[in-house]
Each structure stands twice: as structure tokens, then as C-alpha cells.
Scaffold this motif. Structure first.
Motif, PDB file in Angstrom:
ATOM      1  N   ARG A  52     -17.024  -0.113  -2.495  1.00  0.00           N
ATOM      2  CA  ARG A  52     -17.627  -0.638  -3.725  1.00  0.00           C
ATOM      3  C   ARG A  52     -17.379   0.332  -4.872  1.00  0.00           C
ATOM      4  O   ARG A  52     -16.880   1.441  -4.676  1.00  0.00           O
ATOM      5  CB  ARG A  52     -19.126  -0.862  -3.537  1.00  0.00           C
ATOM      6  N   ARG A  53     -17.751  -0.096  -6.054  1.00  0.00           N
ATOM      7  CA  ARG A  53     -17.570   0.746  -7.234  1.00  0.00           C
ATOM      8  C   ARG A  53     -18.605   1.875  -7.257  1.00  0.00           C
ATOM      9  O   ARG A  53     -19.746   1.702  -6.835  1.00  0.00           O
ATOM     10  CB  ARG A  53     -17.685  -0.094  -8.508  1.00  0.00           C
ATOM     11  N   VAL A 102     -16.057   4.058  -3.878  1.00  0.00           N
ATOM     12  CA  VAL A 102     -16.575   4.842  -2.762  1.00  0.00           C
ATOM     13  C   VAL A 102     -16.588   3.969  -1.517  1.00  0.00           C
ATOM     14  O   VAL A 102     -16.673   2.740  -1.605  1.00  0.00           O
ATOM     15  CB  VAL A 102     -17.994   5.377  -3.045  1.00  0.00           C
ATOM     16  N   ALA A 103     -16.472   4.611  -0.359  1.00  0.00           N
ATOM     17  CA  ALA A 103     -16.526   3.915   0.924  1.00  0.00           C
ATOM     18  C   ALA A 103     -17.798   4.321   1.646  1.00  0.00           C
ATOM     19  O   ALA A 103     -18.066   5.515   1.838  1.00  0.00           O
ATOM     20  CB  ALA A 103     -15.302   4.249   1.770  1.00  0.00           C
ATOM     21  N   GLU A 104     -18.585   3.332   2.048  1.00  0.00           N
ATOM     22  CA  GLU A 104     -19.806   3.571   2.808  1.00  0.00           C
ATOM     23  C   GLU A 104     -19.561   3.216   4.268  1.00  0.00           C
ATOM     24  O   GLU A 104     -18.916   2.210   4.575  1.00  0.00           O
ATOM     25  CB  GLU A 104     -20.964   2.735   2.261  1.00  0.00           C
ATOM     26  N   TYR A 105     -20.112   4.025   5.162  1.00  0.00           N
ATOM     27  CA  TYR A 105     -19.848   3.852   6.594  1.00  0.00           C
ATOM     28  C   TYR A 105     -21.155   3.701   7.365  1.00  0.00           C
ATOM     29  O   TYR A 105     -22.109   4.465   7.158  1.00  0.00           O
ATOM     30  CB  TYR A 105     -19.084   5.063   7.134  1.00  0.00           C
ATOM     31  N   GLU A 110     -23.628   5.748   4.587  1.00  0.00           N
ATOM     32  CA  GLU A 110     -23.228   7.102   4.183  1.00  0.00           C
ATOM     33  C   GLU A 110     -21.900   7.046   3.430  1.00  0.00           C
ATOM     34  O   GLU A 110     -20.950   6.380   3.856  1.00  0.00           O
ATOM     35  CB  GLU A 110     -23.073   7.989   5.421  1.00  0.00           C
ATOM     36  N   ILE A 111     -21.809   7.738   2.303  1.00  0.00           N
ATOM     37  CA  ILE A 111     -20.564   7.783   1.536  1.00  0.00           C
ATOM     38  C   ILE A 111     -19.617   8.768   2.208  1.00  0.00           C
ATOM     39  O   ILE A 111     -19.894   9.971   2.266  1.00  0.00           O
ATOM     40  CB  ILE A 111     -20.825   8.178   0.077  1.00  0.00           C
ATOM     41  N   VAL A 112     -18.511   8.253   2.729  1.00  0.00           N
ATOM     42  CA  VAL A 112     -17.559   9.078   3.487  1.00  0.00           C
ATOM     43  C   VAL A 112     -16.166   9.086   2.868  1.00  0.00           C
ATOM     44  O   VAL A 112     -15.262   9.759   3.369  1.00  0.00           O
ATOM     45  CB  VAL A 112     -17.472   8.599   4.951  1.00  0.00           C
ATOM     46  N   GLY A 113     -15.963   8.346   1.785  1.00  0.00           N
ATOM     47  CA  GLY A 113     -14.647   8.303   1.149  1.00  0.00           C
ATOM     48  C   GLY A 113     -14.757   7.974  -0.322  1.00  0.00           C
ATOM     49  O   GLY A 113     -15.737   7.366  -0.765  1.00  0.00           O
ATOM     50  N   VAL A 114     -13.754   8.392  -1.077  1.00  0.00           N
ATOM     51  CA  VAL A 114     -13.751   8.144  -2.507  1.00  0.00           C
ATOM     52  C   VAL A 114     -12.308   8.073  -2.991  1.00  0.00           C
ATOM     53  O   VAL A 114     -11.407   8.697  -2.409  1.00  0.00           O
ATOM     54  CB  VAL A 114     -14.529   9.258  -3.256  1.00  0.00           C
ATOM     55  N   ILE A 115     -12.078   7.297  -4.032  1.00  0.00           N
ATOM     56  CA  ILE A 115     -10.744   7.196  -4.634  1.00  0.00           C
ATOM     57  C   ILE A 115     -10.911   6.864  -6.111  1.00  0.00           C
ATOM     58  O   ILE A 115     -11.889   6.207  -6.501  1.00  0.00           O
ATOM     59  CB  ILE A 115      -9.891   6.117  -3.926  1.00  0.00           C
ATOM     60  N   LYS A 159      -8.276   1.291   3.511  1.00  0.00           N
ATOM     61  CA  LYS A 159      -9.111   0.300   2.837  1.00  0.00           C
ATOM     62  C   LYS A 159      -9.400   0.697   1.396  1.00  0.00           C
ATOM     63  O   LYS A 159      -9.424  -0.150   0.497  1.00  0.00           O
ATOM     64  CB  LYS A 159     -10.412   0.112   3.606  1.00  0.00           C
ATOM     65  N   LEU A 160      -9.612   1.980   1.157  1.00  0.00           N
ATOM     66  CA  LEU A 160      -9.833   2.444  -0.215  1.00  0.00           C
ATOM     67  C   LEU A 160      -8.613   2.163  -1.094  1.00  0.00           C
ATOM     68  O   LEU A 160      -8.737   1.688  -2.227  1.00  0.00           O
ATOM     69  CB  LEU A 160     -10.150   3.934  -0.212  1.00  0.00           C
ATOM     70  N   VAL A 161      -7.414   2.471  -0.567  1.00  0.00           N
ATOM     71  CA  VAL A 161      -6.187   2.237  -1.327  1.00  0.00           C
ATOM     72  C   VAL A 161      -6.008   0.745  -1.606  1.00  0.00           C
ATOM     73  O   VAL A 161      -5.673   0.340  -2.725  1.00  0.00           O
ATOM     74  CB  VAL A 161      -4.964   2.796  -0.580  1.00  0.00           C
ATOM     75  N   GLN A 162      -6.228  -0.088  -0.606  1.00  0.00           N
ATOM     76  CA  GLN A 162      -6.048  -1.526  -0.780  1.00  0.00           C
ATOM     77  C   GLN A 162      -7.012  -2.093  -1.811  1.00  0.00           C
ATOM     78  O   GLN A 162      -6.628  -2.937  -2.639  1.00  0.00           O
ATOM     79  CB  GLN A 162      -6.227  -2.224   0.571  1.00  0.00           C
ATOM     80  N   GLU A 163      -8.264  -1.655  -1.769  1.00  0.00           N
ATOM     81  CA  GLU A 163      -9.240  -2.144  -2.738  1.00  0.00           C
ATOM     82  C   GLU A 163      -8.899  -1.690  -4.152  1.00  0.00           C
ATOM     83  O   GLU A 163      -9.060  -2.434  -5.122  1.00  0.00           O
ATOM     84  CB  GLU A 163     -10.643  -1.672  -2.359  1.00  0.00           C
ATOM     85  N   LEU A 164      -8.406  -0.449  -4.275  1.00  0.00           N
ATOM     86  CA  LEU A 164      -8.028   0.032  -5.598  1.00  0.00           C
ATOM     87  C   LEU A 164      -6.804  -0.713  -6.111  1.00  0.00           C
ATOM     88  O   LEU A 164      -6.723  -1.048  -7.305  1.00  0.00           O
ATOM     89  CB  LEU A 164      -7.747   1.532  -5.547  1.00  0.00           C
TER      90      LEU A 164
END
Length: 323
Positions: A52-53, A102-105, A110-115, A159-164
């Protein structure tokens, strides 16, 4: 590789803008024996991953902690950690069109990724056949991809790259590019093997320590600071036919983080120079300076205490005894 060749061979494919590396474009499959079909193994249900954003009000502390734990570099060697100085979105904030995801897991979210990503309108290196004006295209720049070390190999980065990329397409970007180090194998594998990016450029980043000591200047050379309006005329005249020249160069030159543009030229040419006309003498050097230390800082980790103390000592000595 030029834009013309890219359009012919890649159409709408993405490309990789990477630092000093050469990749093999051909792929070879190893021969293997045909095996008897085996019953599929039961798949373990993976915890949900939600991209999500970024919400500055609720995510800032978690993203800062994630950035702190994600070191850049090879394990066991000196590495760089990006200090965003309390503003996780600072690296793209100055672009008109930008976003951060951000990616929540898991169930605890929990926020575990960002782009991060931004879109820039730049020249393609070609001119219109009818008007001879530069042809501009929209480029998306992908940066600041981070995934927690304890949550890698779970498809979160993909998934972060694809969403961006989806956001980039929705906002009119024709290409996406990113930059990475030649030693960053996980990043290279992600973008070239999973996301179908290809190598585009091999730039070299040069680093020079900034000291308080003045350096001698040749007696026949003069350095002059030029106003942004005059610099814009020169930049558009010189670089409008090149690739990646920003359409909003006027906005960049007038940004508060721009420390100014300086021109070095022979003193004998000063009398013949008319900067208001946007023309420069035959021999000159021009440099615009961007104050990145107000956006982020790089911290070195993984060095000995003695090395750290020695570096700090040189800075203290430099400040006490400027030249």
C-alpha cells in the motif's frame, strides 16, 4: 544503446540503469532427463503480503527502523546506511510526480519492505522532424527498495516492484529504470531475471572529500556564478539533443536545494562573454551543485573503531586549521 535501438528491439520493455557491470544476454538451459510425474507437494499457506501507499502519520517510525537495519554492501565488509534525517520520502519529495509504497507482512501488518518511485519528463535524444524541437518521454525512476533481512525470498521485493510499476503506468510513464551496484547480485537477479529489465548504461560514480582547505586556481582562470535564468538557456541549447535532459530544468535550477551554477573560463574571454544572450565562450566548464546533505546522509558501518576515530580526527583537524 540509443533510444532508437531500444524502441526497435524492446518496444515497451523496461531497462536497467546500472553501475559498472556487464551482463550476458543469452541464456542456456542445461539438458536433463525426463522424470516420471510426481504428485505435487502440498503448499504451505504463506502469510498475506499487502502493498500500500506510505502513510507518513502512521508509518514513519517503522520505515526508519527498517532503513536502519538494511545495510547496503557485502556482508562482513564496510557498508553504507542511508540516514534520511527523519524524512523517509525525502529522496523523491522534490519531484512533482512521486510515490512511496510499503509492504506489510502477516496478520500483525508488520512493515517489512519499502520502495520509492518518481516520474520525470526527459529528452529522448531525438528531435521532431517537423518542428526540430526535442522529443520528450516520461521515465519512471525506481529507487530505495528495501526488504527486511528476515523476510527475504518471500516474493516481497517482486511484489513491491510490480505495484510500483503499476503506479508508473497509470501516471503515463513509458519506461522504468533503476540504478544498482555491480556487486549487488540479489538486486541484479530481481530486475533482470524476474522483472525483465536489461542493461542500459554503465556510469561511474566519483567521490571527492569536501575539505575546508582552499585549492589554488590557475592565474589565467576565472570562476563566475551564473543566475539560474541564464544557466537554463545554456543547458537547453547544449543538452536538448542528448538523452535524459529534464524538461523542467528551470524548476531544478530554482529549487532551494540548488546551491548555484558556476562557470570557469579563461580571463581573456571574459570581455567577449555575453551571458545574458545565453552564449558562452569557446572554452569553459560549467557545474551546478545540489545540496544532497539536506535530503539524506550516508553513514559508514562495519569499520574498526580505530578507522572511525582516524576519519573523525581528520575532520576535526580540517575544521580547526582551514586553509
Amino acid at each position: 544503446m540509443s533510444f532508437k535501438n531500444i524502441r526497435r528491439s524492446l518496444a515497451k520493455r523496461k531497462f536497467l540503469y546500472q553501475l559498472r557491470i556487464f551482463l550476458h544476454s543469452s541464456k542456456h538451459e542445461n539438458s536433463r532427463r525426463d522424470l516420471l510425474p510426481q504428485p505435487p507437494a502440498p503448499e504451505e499457506e504463506q502469510p498475506p503480503v499487502v502493498v500500500r501507499r506510505y502513510d507518513e502519520a502512521t508509518d514513519k517510525a517503522a520505515v526508519e527502523e527498517l532503513e536502519r537495519r538494511c545495510e547496503v554492501g557485502q556482508p562482513g565488509k564496510p557498508s553504507l546506511v542511508t540516514d534520511l534525517m527523519g524524512d523517509p520520502i525525502a529522496r523523491v519529495r522534490n519531484f512533482v510526480s512521486h510515490t512511496m509504497l510499503v509492504a506489510e507482512y502477516g496478520d500483525v501488518r508488520e512493515i517489512v519492505g519499502v520502495i520509492r518511485g518518481c516520474i520525470k519528463t526527459v529528452t529522448s535524444g531525438k528531435r521532431s522532424s517537423s518542428t526540430q524541437l526535442p522529443v520528450y518521454v516520461k521515465f519512471a525512476y525506481i529507487l530505495g527498495l528495501r526488504v527486511s533481512a528476515t523476510h527475504r525470498r518471500l516474493g516481497i521485493a517482486t511484489k513491491l516492484v510490480q505495484e510500483l510499476e503499476c503506479w508508473c503506468r497509470q501516471n503515463g510513464a513509458e519506461y522504468a529504470y533503476m540504478a544498482t551496484e555491480c556487486s549487488n547480485k540479489p538486486s541484479l537477479n530481481l530486475f533482470t531475471q524476474k522483472c525483465n529489465y536489461v542493461k542500459f548504461r554503465n556510469p561511474t560514480v566519483l567521490v571527492q572529500p569536501v575539505h575546508l582547505h582552499s585549492k589554488p586556481l590557475a592565474s589565467d582562470i576565472m570562476i563566475v556564478q551564473v543566475p539560474p535564468q541564464q544557466v537554463e538557456l545554456v543547458y537547453r541549447r547544449v543538452f536538448s539533443s542528448s538523452e535524459f535532459f529534464p524538461k523542467d530544468i528551470d524548476r531544478l535550477l530554482s529549487n532551494k536545494l540548488n546551491l548555484g551554477t558556476f562557470v570557469a573560463l579563461p580571463k581573456k574571454s571574459v570581455s567577449k562573454w555575453n551571458p545574458k544572450a545565453g552564449e558562452f565562450p569557446p572554452s569553459f566548464a560549467i557545474l551546478s551543485i545540489w545540496d544532497t546533505k539536506e535530503v539524506f546522509r550516508l553513514q559508514v558501518k562495519g569499520v574498526s573503531s580505530l578507522t572511525h576515530a582516524a576519519c573523525l580526527g581528520t575532520r576535526v583537524l580540517d575544521a580547526m586549521c582551514p586553509g
